[in-house]
Design a protein around this motif. Structure first.
Motif, PDB file in Angstrom:
ATOM      1  N   THR A 143       0.835  -1.209   0.000  1.00 11.60           N
ATOM      2  CA  THR A 143       0.000   0.000   0.000  1.00 11.60           C
ATOM      3  C   THR A 143       0.865   1.254   0.000  1.00 11.60           C
ATOM      4  O   THR A 143       0.588   2.218  -0.735  1.00 11.60           O
ATOM      5  CB  THR A 143      -0.927  -0.012   1.237  1.00 11.60           C
ATOM      6  N   SER A 196       4.247   6.225  12.224  1.00  8.19           N
ATOM      7  CA  SER A 196       4.847   5.082  12.930  1.00  8.19           C
ATOM      8  C   SER A 196       4.147   3.772  12.592  1.00  8.19           C
ATOM      9  O   SER A 196       4.611   2.706  12.986  1.00  8.19           O
ATOM     10  CB  SER A 196       4.796   5.305  14.444  1.00  8.19           C
ATOM     11  N   GLY A 197       3.016   3.844  11.889  1.00  4.26           N
ATOM     12  CA  GLY A 197       2.250   2.637  11.581  1.00  4.26           C
ATOM     13  C   GLY A 197       2.889   1.809  10.482  1.00  4.26           C
ATOM     14  O   GLY A 197       3.943   2.156   9.935  1.00  4.26           O
ATOM     15  N   SER A 198       2.237   0.701  10.143  1.00  2.00           N
ATOM     16  CA  SER A 198       2.810  -0.231   9.166  1.00  2.00           C
ATOM     17  C   SER A 198       2.947   0.410   7.795  1.00  2.00           C
ATOM     18  O   SER A 198       3.982   0.279   7.139  1.00  2.00           O
ATOM     19  CB  SER A 198       1.931  -1.465   9.013  1.00  2.00           C
ATOM     20  N   VAL A 199       1.897   1.081   7.335  1.00  2.00           N
ATOM     21  CA  VAL A 199       1.965   1.715   6.020  1.00  2.00           C
ATOM     22  C   VAL A 199       2.884   2.939   6.099  1.00  2.00           C
ATOM     23  O   VAL A 199       3.773   3.134   5.251  1.00  2.00           O
ATOM     24  CB  VAL A 199       0.552   2.157   5.542  1.00  2.00           C
ATOM     25  N   SER A 220       3.452  11.956  13.747  1.00  2.00           N
ATOM     26  CA  SER A 220       3.231  10.819  14.634  1.00  2.00           C
ATOM     27  C   SER A 220       2.773  11.288  16.005  1.00  2.00           C
ATOM     28  O   SER A 220       3.258  12.292  16.521  1.00  2.00           O
ATOM     29  CB  SER A 220       4.511   9.991  14.775  1.00  2.00           C
ATOM     30  N   GLY A 221       1.859  10.506  16.582  1.00  2.00           N
ATOM     31  CA  GLY A 221       1.399  10.803  17.941  1.00  2.00           C
ATOM     32  C   GLY A 221       2.259  10.104  18.975  1.00  2.00           C
ATOM     33  O   GLY A 221       1.985  10.213  20.169  1.00  2.00           O
ATOM     34  N   LYS A 222       3.284   9.365  18.542  1.00  2.00           N
ATOM     35  CA  LYS A 222       4.098   8.606  19.504  1.00  2.00           C
ATOM     36  C   LYS A 222       5.465   9.257  19.662  1.00  2.00           C
ATOM     37  O   LYS A 222       6.318   9.162  18.766  1.00  2.00           O
ATOM     38  CB  LYS A 222       4.278   7.158  19.019  1.00  2.00           C
ATOM     39  N   ARG A 254       0.885  15.153  16.205  1.00  2.00           N
ATOM     40  CA  ARG A 254      -0.410  15.179  15.504  1.00  2.00           C
ATOM     41  C   ARG A 254      -1.102  16.534  15.581  1.00  2.00           C
ATOM     42  O   ARG A 254      -2.040  16.810  14.835  1.00  2.00           O
ATOM     43  CB  ARG A 254      -1.344  14.130  16.108  1.00  2.00           C
ATOM     44  N   THR A 257      -2.410   8.079   5.878  1.00  2.00           N
ATOM     45  CA  THR A 257      -2.924   6.767   6.288  1.00  2.00           C
ATOM     46  C   THR A 257      -4.014   6.911   7.340  1.00  2.00           C
ATOM     47  O   THR A 257      -4.516   5.929   7.849  1.00  2.00           O
ATOM     48  CB  THR A 257      -1.793   5.879   6.867  1.00  2.00           C
ATOM     49  N   CYS A 286      -5.042   6.531   1.779  1.00  2.00           N
ATOM     50  CA  CYS A 286      -5.241   5.078   1.786  1.00  2.00           C
ATOM     51  C   CYS A 286      -5.882   4.560   3.058  1.00  2.00           C
ATOM     52  O   CYS A 286      -6.255   3.400   3.115  1.00  2.00           O
ATOM     53  CB  CYS A 286      -3.905   4.355   1.571  1.00  2.00           C
ATOM     54  N   GLY A 287      -6.015   5.397   4.104  1.00  2.00           N
ATOM     55  CA  GLY A 287      -6.400   4.803   5.386  1.00  2.00           C
ATOM     56  C   GLY A 287      -7.506   5.514   6.121  1.00  2.00           C
ATOM     57  O   GLY A 287      -7.940   6.609   5.738  1.00  2.00           O
ATOM     58  N   LEU A 288      -7.945   4.870   7.192  1.00  2.00           N
ATOM     59  CA  LEU A 288      -9.048   5.400   7.981  1.00  2.00           C
ATOM     60  C   LEU A 288      -8.791   5.261   9.479  1.00  2.00           C
ATOM     61  O   LEU A 288      -9.733   5.245  10.275  1.00  2.00           O
ATOM     62  CB  LEU A 288     -10.362   4.694   7.579  1.00  2.00           C
ATOM     63  N   ALA A 289      -7.512   5.168   9.857  1.00  2.00           N
ATOM     64  CA  ALA A 289      -7.195   4.964  11.275  1.00  2.00           C
ATOM     65  C   ALA A 289      -7.759   6.088  12.137  1.00  2.00           C
ATOM     66  O   ALA A 289      -8.063   5.886  13.309  1.00  2.00           O
ATOM     67  CB  ALA A 289      -5.683   4.852  11.469  1.00  2.00           C
ATOM     68  N   VAL A 318      -6.221   5.405  -2.929  1.00  2.00           N
ATOM     69  CA  VAL A 318      -5.337   4.246  -3.115  1.00  2.00           C
ATOM     70  C   VAL A 318      -5.996   2.991  -2.542  1.00  2.00           C
ATOM     71  O   VAL A 318      -6.319   2.946  -1.360  1.00  2.00           O
ATOM     72  CB  VAL A 318      -3.972   4.478  -2.433  1.00  2.00           C
ATOM     73  N   SER A 369      -5.360  -1.136  -2.303  1.00  2.00           N
ATOM     74  CA  SER A 369      -4.364  -2.196  -2.555  1.00  2.00           C
ATOM     75  C   SER A 369      -5.035  -3.550  -2.706  1.00  2.00           C
ATOM     76  O   SER A 369      -4.368  -4.550  -2.943  1.00  2.00           O
ATOM     77  CB  SER A 369      -3.380  -2.274  -1.392  1.00  2.00           C
TER      78      SER A 369
HETATM   79  N1  LIG Z   1      -6.297   1.334   1.008  1.00  2.00           N
HETATM   80  C1  LIG Z   1      -5.782   0.147   1.250  1.00  2.00           C
HETATM   81  O1  LIG Z   1      -5.759  -0.738   0.403  1.00  2.00           O
HETATM   82  C2  LIG Z   1      -5.171  -0.098   2.591  1.00  2.00           C
HETATM   83  C3  LIG Z   1      -4.188  -1.088   2.761  1.00  2.00           C
HETATM   84  C4  LIG Z   1      -3.573  -1.214   4.013  1.00  2.00           C
HETATM   85  C5  LIG Z   1      -3.985  -0.411   5.052  1.00  2.00           C
HETATM   86  N2  LIG Z   1      -4.986   0.491   4.847  1.00  2.00           N
HETATM   87  C6  LIG Z   1      -5.434   1.366   5.914  1.00  2.00           C
HETATM   88  O2  LIG Z   1      -4.380   2.267   6.181  1.00  2.00           O
HETATM   89  C7  LIG Z   1      -4.432   2.640   7.558  1.00  2.00           C
HETATM   90  C8  LIG Z   1      -3.065   2.415   8.169  1.00  2.00           C
HETATM   91  O3  LIG Z   1      -2.813   1.019   8.194  1.00  2.00           O
HETATM   92  P1  LIG Z   1      -1.632   0.476   9.077  1.00  2.00           P
HETATM   93  O4  LIG Z   1      -1.571  -0.986   8.844  1.00  2.00           O
HETATM   94  O5  LIG Z   1      -0.431   1.309   8.867  1.00  2.00           O
HETATM   95  O6  LIG Z   1      -2.217   0.749  10.551  1.00  2.00           O
HETATM   96  P2  LIG Z   1      -1.385   1.048  11.875  1.00  2.00           P
HETATM   97  O7  LIG Z   1      -0.109   0.300  11.854  1.00  2.00           O
HETATM   98  O8  LIG Z   1      -2.341   0.893  12.992  1.00  2.00           O
HETATM   99  O9  LIG Z   1      -1.008   2.591  11.702  1.00  2.00           O
HETATM  100  C9  LIG Z   1      -1.945   3.605  11.755  1.00  2.00           C
HETATM  101  C10 LIG Z   1      -1.275   4.785  12.416  1.00  2.00           C
HETATM  102  O10 LIG Z   1      -2.161   5.899  12.332  1.00  2.00           O
HETATM  103  C11 LIG Z   1      -1.981   6.727  13.468  1.00  2.00           C
HETATM  104  N3  LIG Z   1      -3.296   6.872  14.114  1.00  2.00           N
HETATM  105  C12 LIG Z   1      -4.069   5.916  14.646  1.00  2.00           C
HETATM  106  N4  LIG Z   1      -5.213   6.425  15.123  1.00  2.00           N
HETATM  107  C13 LIG Z   1      -5.167   7.741  14.891  1.00  2.00           C
HETATM  108  C14 LIG Z   1      -6.057   8.809  15.158  1.00  2.00           C
HETATM  109  N5  LIG Z   1      -7.217   8.625  15.770  1.00  2.00           N
HETATM  110  N6  LIG Z   1      -5.699  10.051  14.762  1.00  2.00           N
HETATM  111  C15 LIG Z   1      -4.519  10.257  14.145  1.00  2.00           C
HETATM  112  N7  LIG Z   1      -3.628   9.265  13.869  1.00  2.00           N
HETATM  113  C16 LIG Z   1      -3.955   8.029  14.239  1.00  2.00           C
HETATM  114  C17 LIG Z   1      -0.973   6.029  14.366  1.00  2.00           C
HETATM  115  O11 LIG Z   1       0.307   6.526  14.010  1.00  2.00           O
HETATM  116  P3  LIG Z   1       1.101   7.607  14.905  1.00  2.00           P
HETATM  117  O12 LIG Z   1       0.954   7.146  16.317  1.00  2.00           O
HETATM  118  O13 LIG Z   1       2.492   7.538  14.377  1.00  2.00           O
HETATM  119  O14 LIG Z   1       0.435   8.931  14.696  1.00  2.00           O
HETATM  120  C18 LIG Z   1      -1.038   4.599  13.909  1.00  2.00           C
HETATM  121  O15 LIG Z   1       0.155   3.918  14.190  1.00  2.00           O
HETATM  122  C19 LIG Z   1      -5.532   1.809   8.195  1.00  2.00           C
HETATM  123  O16 LIG Z   1      -6.710   2.587   8.274  1.00  2.00           O
HETATM  124  C20 LIG Z   1      -5.709   0.665   7.221  1.00  2.00           C
HETATM  125  O17 LIG Z   1      -7.012   0.140   7.277  1.00  2.00           O
HETATM  126  C21 LIG Z   1      -5.572   0.658   3.643  1.00  2.00           C
END
Ligand SMILES: NC(=O)c1ccc[n+]([C@@H]2O[C@H](COP(=O)([O-])OP(=O)(O)OC[C@H]3O[C@@H](n4cnc5c(N)ncnc54)[C@H](OP(=O)(O)O)[C@@H]3O)[C@@H](O)[C@H]2O)c1
Length: 331
Positions: free
Chosen positions: A135, A161-164, A183-185, A203, A224, A246-249, A271, A273
């Motif tokens: 992604t 800091s997350g996976s993506v 990053s919030g961390k 953040r 993300t 790409c994301g909804l965290a 985006v 994936s």
């Molecule tokens: N479109 C696609 O095909 C696709 C593919 C993979 C993943 N995704 C989506 O992409 C997003 C990220 O995936 P991931 O695997 O990287 O997840 P992850 O490892 O949990 O990372 C998400 C990061 O977002 C930040 N975050 C979390 N909650 C938050 C909030 N309420 N407000 C602001 N920042 C927040 C945190 O980072 P910090 O603490 O560093 O701020 C967290 O580590 C997810 O929503 C996932 O569903 C989409």
């Protein structure tokens, strides 16, 4: 290689109004009728797996269910596509959603879901990147196709800091972009710098503001997080810049005006994936195994066994997870 009848999977059951995952014996004959049976040695952990494991019906309709939206391993039986003995990567489509996924030692999937393992890679390395790395690569590719270039100004990555996010930080910095990581961390500031971020921002830079536009601070972005922070991010993108979303965290609802789009020509790029053609996935996997390789992410990835899945997935839902987590079925 012949397959045993039984294998072990980390399966989630609906129990007492909640959802609980545990290791259990499953039968290969219960896997769906598909082209390719794969002995999975590695999977990786994704936010969507945490949703599936916690009963999110938008991801998984019925339980018991084996999550794991990505998997890598060896083809054991094949009616079409990759031959027995080949190493393959499977990400997305329905894997781990309503098709038993990579948290089990075997999966059976359509041939069109399989990408050949890039030369020189093994399943463990592929799953350091996993769906999240794919992604991040797709996000970067979309930015580049829209004309984003190093030298235009800072690129920003949210949820860094997350996976993506962590993979996006390293790829962008590797190809010459100056990268600001949001990053919030606090404890992830140094690791993010090690991945190539030139600065790490809290953040609060994306705190809600009433103004429809803010001073442009970022030329391009990988987002993300989505939700309200994305609306704030759009206000801070420089004229002509692009945001790969790409994301909804941080939420699904984005309340924005049209002003970033019509006064600054900002591009919001979606985006996906999951459902894209396999050739597009293959192209990005080849880049990840080549010029976009992320040695920093590879070095810091955490490898866990099935028994650690429950806690690791809960950390995802609490946004406490950092970097890449790989599931190794041999542990
Ligand atoms: N479109 C696609 O095909 C696709 C593919 C993979 C993943 N995704 C989506 O992409 C997003 C990220 O995936 P991931 O695997 O990287 O997840 P992850 O490892 O949990 O990372 C998400 C990061 O977002 C930040 N975050 C979390 N909650 C938050 C909030 N309420 N407000 C602001 N920042 C927040 C945190 O980072 P910090 O603490 O560093 O701020 C967290 O580590 C997810 O929503 C996932 O569903 C989409």
């Amino acid at each position: 290689m012949t397959s045993p009848d039984l294998y072990t999977a980390w399966r989630v059951h609906e129990k007492n109004g909640g959802y609980e995952g545990a290791e259990e014996a499953c039968s290969i004959s219960d896997l769906p009728e598909n082209d390719v049976l794969i002995r999975v040695t590695h999977s990786s952990l994704n936010y969507k797996d945490a949703l599936s494991a916690s009963g999110n019906k938008g991801v998984t309709r019925s339980y018991p269910h084996t999550p794991g939206i990505d998997a890598a391993g060896e083809v054991v039986e094949s009616r079409r596509g990759p031959a027995a003995g080949e190493q393959v990567i499977v990400t997305g489509y329905d894997l781990g959603m309503n098709t038993p996924g990579g948290f089990g030692q075997y999966i059976r999937v359509p041939a069109d879901w399989c990408v050949p393992m890039p030369p020189g890679w093994d399943a463990g390395k592929a799953m350091v990147y996993g769906t999240a790395g794919l992604t991040a690569g797709l996000c970067v590719e979309k930015l580049l196709k829209m004309g984003a270039a190093a030298g235009q100004g800072r690129a920003v990555v949210t949820g860094a800091s997350g996976s993506v996010g962590s993979v996006a930080v390293e790829i962008l910095s590797k190809i010459g972009f100056e990268v600001a990581a949001v990053s919030g961390k606090v404890d992830q500031a140094e690791p993010l710098r090690q991945l190539g971020a030139s600065e790490v921002v809290g953040r609060e830079v994306l705190e809600p503001s009433k103004k429809p536009l803010l001073k442009p601070g970022f030329a391009n972005a990988v987002d993300t997080v989505g939700g309200a922070p994305l609306a704030e991010l759009l206000k801070q993108i420089s004229p002509g810049g692009s945001v790969s979303c790409c994301g909804l965290a941080g939420g699904t609802q984005v309340e924005t005006t049209v002003l970033p789009f019509i006064l600054r020509g900002v591009n919001l790029l979606g985006v996906d994936s999951v459902e894209i053609p396999i050739a597009e996935k293959k192209g990005v996997w080849e880049k990840l195994a080549g010029q976009w390789a992320c040695p920093g992410v590879e070095k810091t990835a955490r490898v866990i066994g099935r028994r650690d899945l429950g806690d690791a997935l809960k950390a995802f839902l609490k946004a406490e997870s950092a970097g890449k987590i790989v599931l190794d079925h041999s542990l």
